[in-house]
Design a protein around this motif. Structure first.
Motif, PDB file in Angstrom:
ATOM      1  N   THR A   1       4.496   7.916 -18.016  1.00 19.45           N
ATOM      2  CA  THR A   1       5.200   7.219 -16.935  1.00 19.45           C
ATOM      3  C   THR A   1       5.270   5.732 -17.268  1.00 19.45           C
ATOM      4  O   THR A   1       4.277   5.138 -17.684  1.00 19.45           O
ATOM      5  CB  THR A   1       4.487   7.403 -15.584  1.00 19.45           C
ATOM      6  OG1 THR A   1       4.516   8.787 -15.223  1.00 19.45           O
ATOM      7  CG2 THR A   1       5.165   6.594 -14.488  1.00 19.45           C
TER       8      THR A   1
ATOM      9  N   VAL B   1       4.047   9.972  -9.831  1.00 15.60           N
ATOM     10  CA  VAL B   1       3.763   9.793 -11.261  1.00 15.60           C
ATOM     11  C   VAL B   1       4.012  11.110 -11.995  1.00 15.60           C
ATOM     12  O   VAL B   1       3.742  12.196 -11.482  1.00 15.60           O
ATOM     13  CB  VAL B   1       2.301   9.323 -11.461  1.00 15.60           C
ATOM     14  CG1 VAL B   1       1.857   9.523 -12.902  1.00 15.60           C
ATOM     15  CG2 VAL B   1       2.171   7.849 -11.085  1.00 15.60           C
TER      16      VAL B   1
ATOM     17  N   LYS C   1       0.831  -1.202   0.000  1.00 14.11           N
ATOM     18  CA  LYS C   1       0.000   0.000   0.000  1.00 14.11           C
ATOM     19  C   LYS C   1       0.865   1.252   0.000  1.00 14.11           C
ATOM     20  O   LYS C   1       0.594   2.228  -0.717  1.00 14.11           O
ATOM     21  CB  LYS C   1      -0.931  -0.010   1.213  1.00 14.11           C
ATOM     22  CG  LYS C   1      -1.877   1.179   1.282  1.00 14.11           C
ATOM     23  CD  LYS C   1      -2.788   1.079   2.500  1.00 14.11           C
ATOM     24  CE  LYS C   1      -3.723   2.276   2.591  1.00 14.11           C
ATOM     25  NZ  LYS C   1      -4.620   2.192   3.786  1.00 14.11           N
TER      26      LYS C   1
ATOM     27  N   THR D   1       2.509   1.633  -3.566  1.00 16.22           N
ATOM     28  CA  THR D   1       1.615   2.182  -4.582  1.00 16.22           C
ATOM     29  C   THR D   1       1.297   3.651  -4.304  1.00 16.22           C
ATOM     30  O   THR D   1       1.146   4.451  -5.233  1.00 16.22           O
ATOM     31  CB  THR D   1       0.321   1.364  -4.673  1.00 16.22           C
ATOM     32  OG1 THR D   1      -0.296   1.282  -3.383  1.00 16.22           O
ATOM     33  CG2 THR D   1       0.607  -0.049  -5.186  1.00 16.22           C
ATOM     34  N   ALA D   2       1.224   4.020  -3.010  1.00 14.18           N
ATOM     35  CA  ALA D   2       1.015   5.431  -2.674  1.00 14.18           C
ATOM     36  C   ALA D   2       2.218   6.262  -3.111  1.00 14.18           C
ATOM     37  O   ALA D   2       2.069   7.387  -3.614  1.00 14.18           O
ATOM     38  CB  ALA D   2       0.776   5.583  -1.177  1.00 14.18           C
ATOM     39  N   CYS D   3       3.426   5.721  -2.933  1.00 14.19           N
ATOM     40  CA  CYS D   3       4.642   6.404  -3.374  1.00 14.19           C
ATOM     41  C   CYS D   3       4.650   6.584  -4.889  1.00 14.19           C
ATOM     42  O   CYS D   3       4.951   7.673  -5.399  1.00 14.19           O
ATOM     43  CB  CYS D   3       5.868   5.612  -2.922  1.00 14.19           C
ATOM     44  SG  CYS D   3       7.432   6.174  -3.621  1.00 14.19           S
ATOM     45  N   LEU D   4       4.300   5.531  -5.621  1.00 21.72           N
ATOM     46  CA  LEU D   4       4.264   5.625  -7.092  1.00 21.72           C
ATOM     47  C   LEU D   4       3.219   6.645  -7.535  1.00 21.72           C
ATOM     48  O   LEU D   4       3.468   7.454  -8.427  1.00 21.72           O
ATOM     49  CB  LEU D   4       3.959   4.253  -7.682  1.00 21.72           C
ATOM     50  CG  LEU D   4       5.020   3.166  -7.461  1.00 21.72           C
ATOM     51  CD1 LEU D   4       4.516   1.823  -7.970  1.00 21.72           C
ATOM     52  CD2 LEU D   4       6.331   3.534  -8.147  1.00 21.72           C
ATOM     53  N   GLU D   5       2.050   6.596  -6.904  1.00 18.65           N
ATOM     54  CA  GLU D   5       0.981   7.524  -7.276  1.00 18.65           C
ATOM     55  C   GLU D   5       1.390   8.970  -6.996  1.00 18.65           C
ATOM     56  O   GLU D   5       1.091   9.869  -7.781  1.00 18.65           O
ATOM     57  CB  GLU D   5      -0.290   7.172  -6.502  1.00 18.65           C
ATOM     58  CG  GLU D   5      -1.529   7.893  -6.992  1.00 18.65           C
ATOM     59  CD  GLU D   5      -2.806   7.256  -6.466  1.00 18.65           C
ATOM     60  OE1 GLU D   5      -3.885   7.559  -6.989  1.00 18.65           O
ATOM     61  OE2 GLU D   5      -2.716   6.451  -5.518  1.00 18.65           O
ATOM     62  N   LEU D   6       2.091   9.184  -5.894  1.00 23.71           N
ATOM     63  CA  LEU D   6       2.540  10.529  -5.535  1.00 23.71           C
ATOM     64  C   LEU D   6       3.561  11.064  -6.526  1.00 23.71           C
ATOM     65  O   LEU D   6       3.609  12.273  -6.790  1.00 23.71           O
ATOM     66  CB  LEU D   6       3.141  10.501  -4.125  1.00 23.71           C
ATOM     67  CG  LEU D   6       3.714  11.810  -3.580  1.00 23.71           C
ATOM     68  CD1 LEU D   6       2.612  12.845  -3.409  1.00 23.71           C
ATOM     69  CD2 LEU D   6       4.438  11.557  -2.265  1.00 23.71           C
TER      70      LEU D   6
ATOM     71  N   ASN E   1      -5.306   4.132 -11.954  1.00 23.75           N
ATOM     72  CA  ASN E   1      -4.460   5.212 -12.451  1.00 23.75           C
ATOM     73  C   ASN E   1      -4.212   5.139 -13.955  1.00 23.75           C
ATOM     74  O   ASN E   1      -3.348   5.846 -14.474  1.00 23.75           O
ATOM     75  CB  ASN E   1      -3.127   5.228 -11.703  1.00 23.75           C
ATOM     76  CG  ASN E   1      -3.276   5.711 -10.273  1.00 23.75           C
ATOM     77  OD1 ASN E   1      -3.290   6.916 -10.017  1.00 23.75           O
ATOM     78  ND2 ASN E   1      -3.401   4.775  -9.333  1.00 23.75           N
TER      79      ASN E   1
ATOM     80  N   PHE F   1      -4.029  -0.116  -7.964  1.00 24.25           N
ATOM     81  CA  PHE F   1      -3.222   1.035  -8.380  1.00 24.25           C
ATOM     82  C   PHE F   1      -3.149   1.129  -9.902  1.00 24.25           C
ATOM     83  O   PHE F   1      -3.315   2.205 -10.484  1.00 24.25           O
ATOM     84  CB  PHE F   1      -1.808   0.936  -7.799  1.00 24.25           C
ATOM     85  CG  PHE F   1      -0.810   1.822  -8.488  1.00 24.25           C
ATOM     86  CD1 PHE F   1      -0.773   3.184  -8.220  1.00 24.25           C
ATOM     87  CD2 PHE F   1       0.073   1.299  -9.422  1.00 24.25           C
ATOM     88  CE1 PHE F   1       0.129   4.014  -8.871  1.00 24.25           C
ATOM     89  CE2 PHE F   1       0.982   2.117 -10.076  1.00 24.25           C
ATOM     90  CZ  PHE F   1       1.007   3.478  -9.796  1.00 24.25           C
TER      91      PHE F   1
ATOM     92  N   ASN G   1       1.257   4.325 -18.571  1.00 23.63           N
ATOM     93  CA  ASN G   1      -0.022   5.039 -18.641  1.00 23.63           C
ATOM     94  C   ASN G   1      -0.237   5.670 -20.011  1.00 23.63           C
ATOM     95  O   ASN G   1      -1.180   6.425 -20.208  1.00 23.63           O
ATOM     96  CB  ASN G   1      -0.144   6.078 -17.527  1.00 23.63           C
ATOM     97  CG  ASN G   1       0.933   7.148 -17.586  1.00 23.63           C
ATOM     98  OD1 ASN G   1       1.802   7.137 -18.453  1.00 23.63           O
ATOM     99  ND2 ASN G   1       0.881   8.082 -16.644  1.00 23.63           N
TER     100      ASN G   1
END
Length: 259
Positions: free
Chosen positions: A126, A120, A110, A113-118, A160, A156, A182
């Motif tokens: 990406t 992107v 978790k 995935t939060a790090c990747l989302e932050l 995204n 994730f 993406n």
């Protein structure tokens, strides 16, 4: 491979097993590459690193909120009119994650995935590559199993707008080494190659398409640009058309935002 195979411009390596006693000069004695590393310091094994040929202009990205026990590196490719951002990730299997940190494997995923989302890329495409150790996902049918780590990764990716591009298993029948984008149009192909060294995983070769800044500038100078006159749109007719469209048929066969 670094010096004899000119087909590759970038090498992304998971489970590098590197540490601070191994210098970049030992890895690339001819100094033909820019190296970016994340060495595993709290246990034996792990680690990720990237080799990018010197002729490419890149920028190493310092990531925020990287969870303990996960190895991640990131760089921006600055050759195009927009930056292309690349992540390389190694997530240890569940048994290793439990030994590395008090955080549960699901919570660690978790946080990843939060790090990747932050982080992107907000200005261009990406691409996220690496060994995620999540075999419990059927990427063909877009179904996630009961494993919490797999569900976190799957959510994730789908929420995204990413597409998983590896088409064949990389270790036995399992899809462990994955490539997400993406913008699927920039990944022209992926194919599995024999394992590197003593690894028991297939290598994955990825072809990325991009236009250079000079090519993009030449195109702009030689061709007229297109401009949409949004203030002249017939929005009432567009709305009426969309309201009558058979969306059920569309969603029956297209399962991602891009498609």
């Amino acid at each position: 491979m670094l010096y004899n195979d000119s087909a590759f411009d970038c090498f992304c390596i998971t489970e590098s097993w590197l540490h601070d006693e191994i210098s970049n000069g030992l890895l690339d004695p001819k100094s033909m590459y820019t190296l970016i590393r994340c060495d595993r310091t709290i246990s034996r094994g792990g680690g990720v690193c990237i080799f990018v040929r010197n002729e490419f202009k890149i920028h190493s990205v310092e990531l925020a909120s990287v969870p303990i026990g996960i190895d991640v590196v990131c760089f921006d490719l600055l050759e195009s009119n927009v930056p292309y951002r690349f992540f390389v990730v190694y997530r240890p299997p569940t048994s290793c994650a439990g030994r590395l940190t008090d955080v549960s494997p699901a919570e660690c995923m978790k946080q990843l995935t939060a790090c990747l989302e932050l982080n992107v890329n907000g200005q261009g495409p990406t691409v996220i590559m690496g060994d995620f150790n999540c075999p419990d996902i059927d990427w063909d049918s877009l179904c996630s199993g009961s494993d919490q780590c797999s569900r976190q990764l799957f959510n994730f990716v789908t929420f995204n707008g990413f597409v998983q591009c590896v088409t064949k298993p990389t270790r036995a029948a399992n899809f462990l080494d994955l490539v997400f984008s993406n913008d699927p149009l920039i990944v022209s192909s992926t194919h599995n190659s024999p394992p590197f060294g003593t690894s028991d995983h297939d290598s994955v070769a990825v072809d990325i398409v991009f236009s250079t800044k000079s090519a993009a500038a030449g195109k702009i100078n030689s061709e007229p640009s297109k401009k949409y006159l949004w203030d002249k749109c017939d929005y009432a007719s567009m709305s009426a058309f969309l309201a009558c469209y058979d969306w059920n048929t569309v969603f029956m066969y297209t399962l991602t935002a891009d498609s």
